[in-house]
Design an enzyme around this catalytic site. Structure first.
Site, PDB file in Angstrom:
ATOM      1  N   GLU A 101     160.284  90.858 132.227  1.00  0.00           N
ATOM      2  CA  GLU A 101     160.638  91.839 130.877  1.00  0.00           C
ATOM      3  C   GLU A 101     160.487  91.064 129.923  1.00  0.00           C
ATOM      4  O   GLU A 101     160.563  89.608 129.608  1.00  0.00           O
ATOM      5  CB  GLU A 101     161.654  92.597 130.978  1.00  0.00           C
ATOM      6  CG  GLU A 101     161.180  93.792 129.695  1.00  0.00           C
ATOM      7  CD  GLU A 101     162.801  94.869 129.613  1.00  0.00           C
ATOM      8  OE1 GLU A 101     163.633  94.740 128.332  1.00  0.00           O
ATOM      9  OE2 GLU A 101     163.717  94.729 130.788  1.00  0.00           O
ATOM     10  N   ASP A 103     159.487  92.204 125.833  1.00  0.00           N
ATOM     11  CA  ASP A 103     160.054  93.554 124.887  1.00  0.00           C
ATOM     12  C   ASP A 103     159.306  93.011 123.646  1.00  0.00           C
ATOM     13  O   ASP A 103     159.373  92.707 122.446  1.00  0.00           O
ATOM     14  CB  ASP A 103     161.288  93.768 125.030  1.00  0.00           C
ATOM     15  CG  ASP A 103     162.025  93.639 126.338  1.00  0.00           C
ATOM     16  OD1 ASP A 103     161.691  94.176 126.866  1.00  0.00           O
ATOM     17  OD2 ASP A 103     163.098  93.621 126.356  1.00  0.00           O
ATOM     18  N   GLU A 105     160.298  95.549 120.621  1.00  0.00           N
ATOM     19  CA  GLU A 105     161.580  96.763 119.790  1.00  0.00           C
ATOM     20  C   GLU A 105     161.652  96.979 118.831  1.00  0.00           C
ATOM     21  O   GLU A 105     162.264  95.891 117.937  1.00  0.00           O
ATOM     22  CB  GLU A 105     163.246  96.715 120.665  1.00  0.00           C
ATOM     23  CG  GLU A 105     163.291  97.142 121.702  1.00  0.00           C
ATOM     24  CD  GLU A 105     164.248  96.559 123.080  1.00  0.00           C
ATOM     25  OE1 GLU A 105     165.252  98.042 123.695  1.00  0.00           O
ATOM     26  OE2 GLU A 105     165.185  95.642 122.230  1.00  0.00           O
ATOM     27  N   HIS A 118     162.782  93.222 116.787  1.00  0.00           N
ATOM     28  CA  HIS A 118     163.342  92.769 117.901  1.00  0.00           C
ATOM     29  C   HIS A 118     162.705  92.616 119.291  1.00  0.00           C
ATOM     30  O   HIS A 118     161.635  92.741 119.771  1.00  0.00           O
ATOM     31  CB  HIS A 118     164.151  93.055 118.161  1.00  0.00           C
ATOM     32  CG  HIS A 118     165.803  93.173 119.525  1.00  0.00           C
ATOM     33  ND1 HIS A 118     166.581  92.232 118.817  1.00  0.00           N
ATOM     34  CD2 HIS A 118     164.750  93.059 120.664  1.00  0.00           C
ATOM     35  CE1 HIS A 118     166.728  91.824 120.410  1.00  0.00           C
ATOM     36  NE2 HIS A 118     166.666  92.407 120.954  1.00  0.00           N
ATOM     37  N   THR A 119     162.207  90.816 119.163  1.00  0.00           N
ATOM     38  CA  THR A 119     161.690  90.700 120.641  1.00  0.00           C
ATOM     39  C   THR A 119     162.678  89.609 122.223  1.00  0.00           C
ATOM     40  O   THR A 119     163.657  89.229 120.815  1.00  0.00           O
ATOM     41  CB  THR A 119     160.287  89.967 120.156  1.00  0.00           C
ATOM     42  OG1 THR A 119     161.044  88.324 120.323  1.00  0.00           O
ATOM     43  CG2 THR A 119     159.744  90.266 119.073  1.00  0.00           C
ATOM     44  N   ASN A 120     161.801  89.745 123.037  1.00  0.00           N
ATOM     45  CA  ASN A 120     162.920  89.244 124.176  1.00  0.00           C
ATOM     46  C   ASN A 120     161.968  88.921 125.323  1.00  0.00           C
ATOM     47  O   ASN A 120     161.329  89.590 125.537  1.00  0.00           O
ATOM     48  CB  ASN A 120     163.742  90.208 124.969  1.00  0.00           C
ATOM     49  CG  ASN A 120     164.934  89.430 124.885  1.00  0.00           C
ATOM     50  OD1 ASN A 120     164.972  88.115 125.632  1.00  0.00           O
ATOM     51  ND2 ASN A 120     166.470  90.156 125.065  1.00  0.00           N
ATOM     52  N   GLY A 199     174.338  96.974 113.139  1.00  0.00           N
ATOM     53  CA  GLY A 199     175.311  96.806 114.320  1.00  0.00           C
ATOM     54  C   GLY A 199     176.235  98.203 114.706  1.00  0.00           C
ATOM     55  O   GLY A 199     177.010  97.939 114.913  1.00  0.00           O
ATOM     56  N   ARG A 278     176.840  81.160 119.497  1.00  0.00           N
ATOM     57  CA  ARG A 278     176.777  81.519 120.810  1.00  0.00           C
ATOM     58  C   ARG A 278     176.352  81.509 121.537  1.00  0.00           C
ATOM     59  O   ARG A 278     177.035  80.953 122.984  1.00  0.00           O
ATOM     60  CB  ARG A 278     174.715  82.594 120.250  1.00  0.00           C
ATOM     61  CG  ARG A 278     174.862  83.570 121.474  1.00  0.00           C
ATOM     62  CD  ARG A 278     173.722  84.326 121.718  1.00  0.00           C
ATOM     63  NE  ARG A 278     173.110  84.875 122.299  1.00  0.00           N
ATOM     64  CZ  ARG A 278     172.240  85.496 122.606  1.00  0.00           C
ATOM     65  NH1 ARG A 278     171.123  85.604 121.307  1.00  0.00           N
ATOM     66  NH2 ARG A 278     171.557  86.999 123.160  1.00  0.00           N
TER      67      ARG A 278
END
Length: 288
Positions: A101, A103, A105, A118-120, A199, A278
């Site tokens: 995928e 992305d 968004e 937002h990218t992924n 959030g 993270r």
């Protein structure tokens, strides 16, 4: 933020608009409206598509064709005003638990506050490769071109011809890369007020509904269509061979690399490759 080189960007935007208009595909021919009933509409004899969201449902569409590599453009005009809680997603995806995928968004926000882009990238079912950006313009005031160049060497995300992100093929480092699964184009407008804006602190204001995003000038003329028989329109025996499609070997030149660095310095607001908290056991190998 540093001021943008407005004259250069204005020229690039103008060039993109004229080129896109010349090669724009017809939405009736290229896409299926997949959900949302009459909230998804094709207008202007196939030259415009709109998605709407109300309290009952969002809407979406997908491409009729699958692609295995491509240089794909779409112009979008995002939900104006108070778009908090809404997400407009535009992406390439295969299907299955080990899907690939790519992305875009667009996370809505309160009136006057900027959208978050937002990218992924998912490869073999693994994502968690988020990078987020503000934009250097109002994406609700007019149409802007969002592009994905996907070839065997890299995936390049661009906005109005300006590169904002590159995901390189680093299989040599053990990083899976999307190259075997054909993908369709998908887009949807939906309610995500449990997470999309601050959030989830800011909820969707349904008194502002319906929310509408618009699409035009889709161009996949430089893309490898994957057939049901398992062959590509970019095979070596086809007129659309690699030598006739230089984008299949495209990588950023020094000028484009400088523009990429300008965007990432001034407009990137999150990069998973710098999020040590993270990944306490070490950043992903592609971040090295």
């Amino acid at each position: 933020m540093a001021s943008s080189p407005s004259s250069l960007l204005g020229f690039v935007i103008c060039m993109f608009c004229s080129v896109m208009a010349a090669f724009a595909a017809n939405f009736y021919q290229e896409f299926d409206l997949t959900w949302g009933n009459d909230r998804a509409k094709v207008l202007d004899k196939g030259q415009l598509l709109t998605l709407s969201l109300d309290k009952a449902s969002g809407s979406g569409f997908k491409s009729k064709n699958e692609y295995l590599f491509g240089n794909i453009d779409m112009q979008l005009k995002l939900v104006p005003g108070n778009s908090a809680g809404t997400v407009t997603a535009y992406y390439l995806s295969s299907i299955g638990s080990t899907h690939d995928e790519i992305d875009f968004e667009f996370l809505g926000n309160l009136s006057g506050d900027p959208y978050i882009l937002h990218t992924n990238v998912f490869s073999q079912g693994k994502g968690n490769r988020e990078q987020q950006f503000y934009l250097w313009f109002d994406p609700t005031a007019d149409f802007h071109t969002y592009s994905i160049l996907w070839n065997p060497q890299n995936i390049l995300f661009s906005v109005d011809g300006t590169p904002i992100r590159v995901f390189k093929n680093l299989e040599a480092k053990g990083v899976p890369y999307p190259k075997k699964q054909p993908m369709r184009i998908y887009s949807s407008l939906w309610n995500a007020d449990d997470w999309a804006t601050r959030g989830g602190l800011i909820k969707t204001d349904w008194s502002q509904a319906p929310f509408t995003a618009s699409y035009r000038n889709y161009d996949a003329s430089n893309a490898c269509v994957w057939s049901s028989s398992g062959t590509s329109s970019c095979s070596s025996k086809s007129p659309s061979s690699i030598k006739n499609n230089p984008w299949l070997k495209h990588e950023l030149d020094s000028t484009s690399q400088a523009r990429l660095k300008w965007v990432q310095k001034n407009y990137m607001i999150y990069n998973y490759c710098t999020d040590i908290k993270r990944f306490p056991e070490g950043l992903p190998p592609e971040c090295a």
